[in-house]
Design an enzyme around this catalytic site. Structure first.
Site, PDB file in Angstrom:
ATOM      1  N   LYS A  32       0.832  -1.107  -0.131  1.00 25.94           N
ATOM      2  CA  LYS A  32       0.648  -0.069  -0.360  1.00 25.94           C
ATOM      3  C   LYS A  32       0.810   1.157   0.205  1.00 25.94           C
ATOM      4  O   LYS A  32       1.660   1.164   0.672  1.00 25.94           O
ATOM      5  CB  LYS A  32      -0.971   0.019   1.417  1.00 25.94           C
ATOM      6  CG  LYS A  32      -2.068   1.424   1.132  1.00 25.94           C
ATOM      7  CD  LYS A  32      -2.558   1.377   2.470  1.00 25.94           C
ATOM      8  CE  LYS A  32      -2.499   1.960   3.849  1.00 25.94           C
ATOM      9  NZ  LYS A  32      -1.854   3.132   3.516  1.00 25.94           N
ATOM     10  N   ASP A  59      -3.104   4.279  -1.994  1.00 25.48           N
ATOM     11  CA  ASP A  59      -4.037   5.080  -1.418  1.00 25.48           C
ATOM     12  C   ASP A  59      -4.397   6.691  -1.225  1.00 25.48           C
ATOM     13  O   ASP A  59      -4.081   7.203   0.340  1.00 25.48           O
ATOM     14  CB  ASP A  59      -3.958   3.999   0.571  1.00 25.48           C
ATOM     15  CG  ASP A  59      -5.060   4.717   1.393  1.00 25.48           C
ATOM     16  OD1 ASP A  59      -5.974   4.652   1.439  1.00 25.48           O
ATOM     17  OD2 ASP A  59      -3.828   4.765   2.793  1.00 25.48           O
ATOM     18  N   LEU A  60      -5.215   6.716  -2.153  1.00 28.95           N
ATOM     19  CA  LEU A  60      -4.937   8.755  -1.657  1.00 28.95           C
ATOM     20  C   LEU A  60      -6.502   9.378  -1.868  1.00 28.95           C
ATOM     21  O   LEU A  60      -6.352  10.500  -1.376  1.00 28.95           O
ATOM     22  CB  LEU A  60      -4.821   8.842  -3.101  1.00 28.95           C
ATOM     23  CG  LEU A  60      -3.208   8.255  -3.990  1.00 28.95           C
ATOM     24  CD1 LEU A  60      -2.788   9.393  -5.021  1.00 28.95           C
ATOM     25  CD2 LEU A  60      -2.424   9.036  -2.971  1.00 28.95           C
ATOM     26  N   LYS A  61      -7.625   8.652  -1.054  1.00 23.66           N
ATOM     27  CA  LYS A  61      -8.235   8.677  -0.815  1.00 23.66           C
ATOM     28  C   LYS A  61      -9.489  10.002  -1.688  1.00 23.66           C
ATOM     29  O   LYS A  61      -9.648  11.214  -1.352  1.00 23.66           O
ATOM     30  CB  LYS A  61      -8.316   9.017   0.823  1.00 23.66           C
ATOM     31  CG  LYS A  61      -8.449   7.250   1.147  1.00 23.66           C
ATOM     32  CD  LYS A  61      -8.682   7.862   2.931  1.00 23.66           C
ATOM     33  CE  LYS A  61      -7.585   6.995   3.575  1.00 23.66           C
ATOM     34  NZ  LYS A  61      -6.434   6.310   3.498  1.00 23.66           N
ATOM     35  N   ASP A  64     -13.785  14.931  -4.590  1.00 23.23           N
ATOM     36  CA  ASP A  64     -14.030  16.076  -4.685  1.00 23.23           C
ATOM     37  C   ASP A  64     -15.174  16.211  -5.853  1.00 23.23           C
ATOM     38  O   ASP A  64     -16.158  15.178  -5.438  1.00 23.23           O
ATOM     39  CB  ASP A  64     -12.620  16.297  -5.295  1.00 23.23           C
ATOM     40  CG  ASP A  64     -12.337  17.951  -5.523  1.00 23.23           C
ATOM     41  OD1 ASP A  64     -13.475  19.027  -5.507  1.00 23.23           O
ATOM     42  OD2 ASP A  64     -11.271  18.334  -5.357  1.00 23.23           O
ATOM     43  N   THR A 119     -11.823   4.839  10.840  1.00 24.92           N
ATOM     44  CA  THR A 119     -11.824   4.417  12.187  1.00 24.92           C
ATOM     45  C   THR A 119     -11.355   5.669  13.437  1.00 24.92           C
ATOM     46  O   THR A 119     -11.598   5.307  14.651  1.00 24.92           O
ATOM     47  CB  THR A 119     -10.918   3.461  11.875  1.00 24.92           C
ATOM     48  OG1 THR A 119     -10.116   3.489  11.698  1.00 24.92           O
ATOM     49  CG2 THR A 119     -11.501   2.010  11.750  1.00 24.92           C
ATOM     50  N   GLN A 190      -3.941   2.169  17.326  1.00 26.88           N
ATOM     51  CA  GLN A 190      -4.926   2.522  16.752  1.00 26.88           C
ATOM     52  C   GLN A 190      -6.252   1.817  18.301  1.00 26.88           C
ATOM     53  O   GLN A 190      -5.923   1.277  19.157  1.00 26.88           O
ATOM     54  CB  GLN A 190      -4.873   0.596  16.191  1.00 26.88           C
ATOM     55  CG  GLN A 190      -4.231   0.781  14.545  1.00 26.88           C
ATOM     56  CD  GLN A 190      -4.930   1.546  13.822  1.00 26.88           C
ATOM     57  OE1 GLN A 190      -6.206   1.708  13.529  1.00 26.88           O
ATOM     58  NE2 GLN A 190      -4.537   0.970  12.764  1.00 26.88           N
ATOM     59  N   GLY A 210       0.591  -2.314   9.036  1.00 24.89           N
ATOM     60  CA  GLY A 210       1.674  -1.357   8.721  1.00 24.89           C
ATOM     61  C   GLY A 210       2.732  -1.690   9.766  1.00 24.89           C
ATOM     62  O   GLY A 210       3.593  -3.036   9.976  1.00 24.89           O
ATOM     63  N   ARG A 211       2.756  -1.019  10.724  1.00 26.51           N
ATOM     64  CA  ARG A 211       3.653  -1.287  12.005  1.00 26.51           C
ATOM     65  C   ARG A 211       4.520  -2.693  12.972  1.00 26.51           C
ATOM     66  O   ARG A 211       5.255  -3.066  12.507  1.00 26.51           O
ATOM     67  CB  ARG A 211       3.648   0.138  13.356  1.00 26.51           C
ATOM     68  CG  ARG A 211       4.161   1.261  12.558  1.00 26.51           C
ATOM     69  CD  ARG A 211       3.206   2.114  13.517  1.00 26.51           C
ATOM     70  NE  ARG A 211       1.677   2.434  13.340  1.00 26.51           N
ATOM     71  CZ  ARG A 211       0.542   2.997  13.922  1.00 26.51           C
ATOM     72  NH1 ARG A 211       0.708   3.806  15.129  1.00 26.51           N
ATOM     73  NH2 ARG A 211      -0.553   2.857  13.564  1.00 26.51           N
TER      74      ARG A 211
HETATM   75  O1  C5P Z   1       0.876   0.447  11.456  1.00 24.65           O
HETATM   76  P1  C5P Z   1      -0.715   0.466  11.415  1.00 24.65           P
HETATM   77  O2  C5P Z   1      -1.090  -1.315  10.879  1.00 24.65           O
HETATM   78  O3  C5P Z   1      -1.760   1.027  12.767  1.00 24.65           O
HETATM   79  O4  C5P Z   1      -1.351   0.562   9.504  1.00 24.65           O
HETATM   80  C1  C5P Z   1      -2.385   1.248   9.165  1.00 24.65           C
HETATM   81  C2  C5P Z   1      -2.147   1.152   7.778  1.00 24.65           C
HETATM   82  O5  C5P Z   1      -3.234   1.670   7.163  1.00 24.65           O
HETATM   83  C3  C5P Z   1      -1.786   2.919   7.558  1.00 24.65           C
HETATM   84  O6  C5P Z   1      -1.588   3.564   6.899  1.00 24.65           O
HETATM   85  C4  C5P Z   1      -3.125   4.095   8.017  1.00 24.65           C
HETATM   86  O7  C5P Z   1      -3.371   4.639   7.578  1.00 24.65           O
HETATM   87  C5  C5P Z   1      -4.285   2.804   6.831  1.00 24.65           C
HETATM   88  N1  C5P Z   1      -5.814   3.220   7.801  1.00 24.65           N
HETATM   89  C6  C5P Z   1      -6.081   2.836   8.766  1.00 24.65           C
HETATM   90  N2  C5P Z   1      -6.977   3.306   9.210  1.00 24.65           N
HETATM   91  C7  C5P Z   1      -8.330   3.698   8.104  1.00 24.65           C
HETATM   92  C8  C5P Z   1      -7.434   3.716   7.170  1.00 24.65           C
HETATM   93  C9  C5P Z   1      -6.465   3.545   7.073  1.00 24.65           C
HETATM   94  O8  C5P Z   1      -5.246   2.833  10.147  1.00 24.65           O
HETATM   95  N3  C5P Z   1      -9.506   3.716   8.564  1.00 24.65           N
END
Ligand code: C5P
Length: 232
Positions: A32, A59-61, A64, A119, A190, A210-211
């Site tokens: 992503k 993922d540019l959401k 407009d 979220t 989160q 991600g992390r």
């Molecule tokens: O590091 P982590 O696992 O929390 O990363 C989650 C990824 O998902 C991030 O890139 C975050 O911007 C994205 N995301 C999110 N919640 C959303 C939409 C996207 O955590 N509702």
């Protein structure tokens, strides 16, 4: 539809991104690219990661007026990504325009999914800031239904909502779920999280991680653990 683990490459440079991806010898994870990396490096980062053989969720959401989104999606369709997204709050007309823009002359297009309510938005901020008074779960399902009606392929949602989205919109409607953590891992910022195994049980189609992978001592082992829990 194949379940897959998508790694959120939330880095601020191509250098850091490639140093990370170089660790994955022999594997090509679904990646992503979000706003941070795209705004830092532009379209070239998408082309370079694609050239290395990875699938890409851009993922540019977008959000407009319909004409602007349509024309922007037409430009993005030329980057040959596998998945991209927009905000369902932009209305059904904007989502239909996005599909038109994203569809290439040969009729193909990347998957298009919608963000419902982020979220990070809760009932209180939705009521106070956006003046939307309905229960947030109903708003999420309404937006998912709008996305389906507009012809989109699925939604980004909390893993806690994935089962209900499938009930409302059918099992073929894709759920892409961030907020995934290992049972023994750090939750970080989160709030509502699930393990990869739980996300699988509840019916998520793709998890975005991600992390737990990017910040792990051994990112490849963390990725393999996600795949083993979620896909197998
Ligand atoms: O590091 P982590 O696992 O929390 O990363 C989650 C990824 O998902 C991030 O890139 C975050 O911007 C994205 N995301 C999110 N919640 C959303 C939409 C996207 O955590 N509702």
């Amino acid at each position: 539809m194949g379940k897959d683990v998508i790694i959120a490459c939330d880095f601020d440079s191509a250098e850091k991104t490639f140093a990370f991806l170089d660790k994955f010898t022999g594997r090509k994870p679904f990646v992503k690219i979000g706003m941070e990396l795209y705004y830092a490096e532009g379209p070239s980062i998408v082309k370079e990661i694609k050239k290395r053989g990875h699938k890409i969720f851009l993922d540019l959401k977008l959000h407009d007026i319909p004409n602007t989104v349509k024309k922007s999606m037409a430009v993005l369709s030329r980057l040959d990504v596998d998945m991209t997204n927009l905000h369902a709050a932009g209305t059904c007309r904007m989502m239909q325009a996005a599909i038109e823009g994203l569809t290439r002359p040969d009729g193909t297009r990347p998957m298009l999914i919608a963000v419902t309510q982020l979220t990070s938005t809760d009932q209180e901020s939705m009521e106070n800031d956006l003046l939307i008074k309905q229960p947030i779960a109903d708003v999420v399902m309404h937006y998912a239904h709008n996305a389906k009606t507009a012809g989109l392929d699925g939604v980004v949602c909390s893993p806690l909502e994935a089962g209900k989205v499938h009930e409302t919109c059918g099992n073929g409607f894709v759920t892409v779920t961030p907020g995934v953590r290992f049972a023994d891992g750090d939750v970080g910022d989160q709030k509502r999280v699930m393990t990869p195994a739980e996300a699988k049980k509840i019916g998520s189609d793709y998890i975005v991680v991600g992390r737990p992978i990017t910040a792990a001592d051994d990112p490849v082992a963390a990725y393999e653990r996600c795949v083993n829990e979620f896909c197998d």
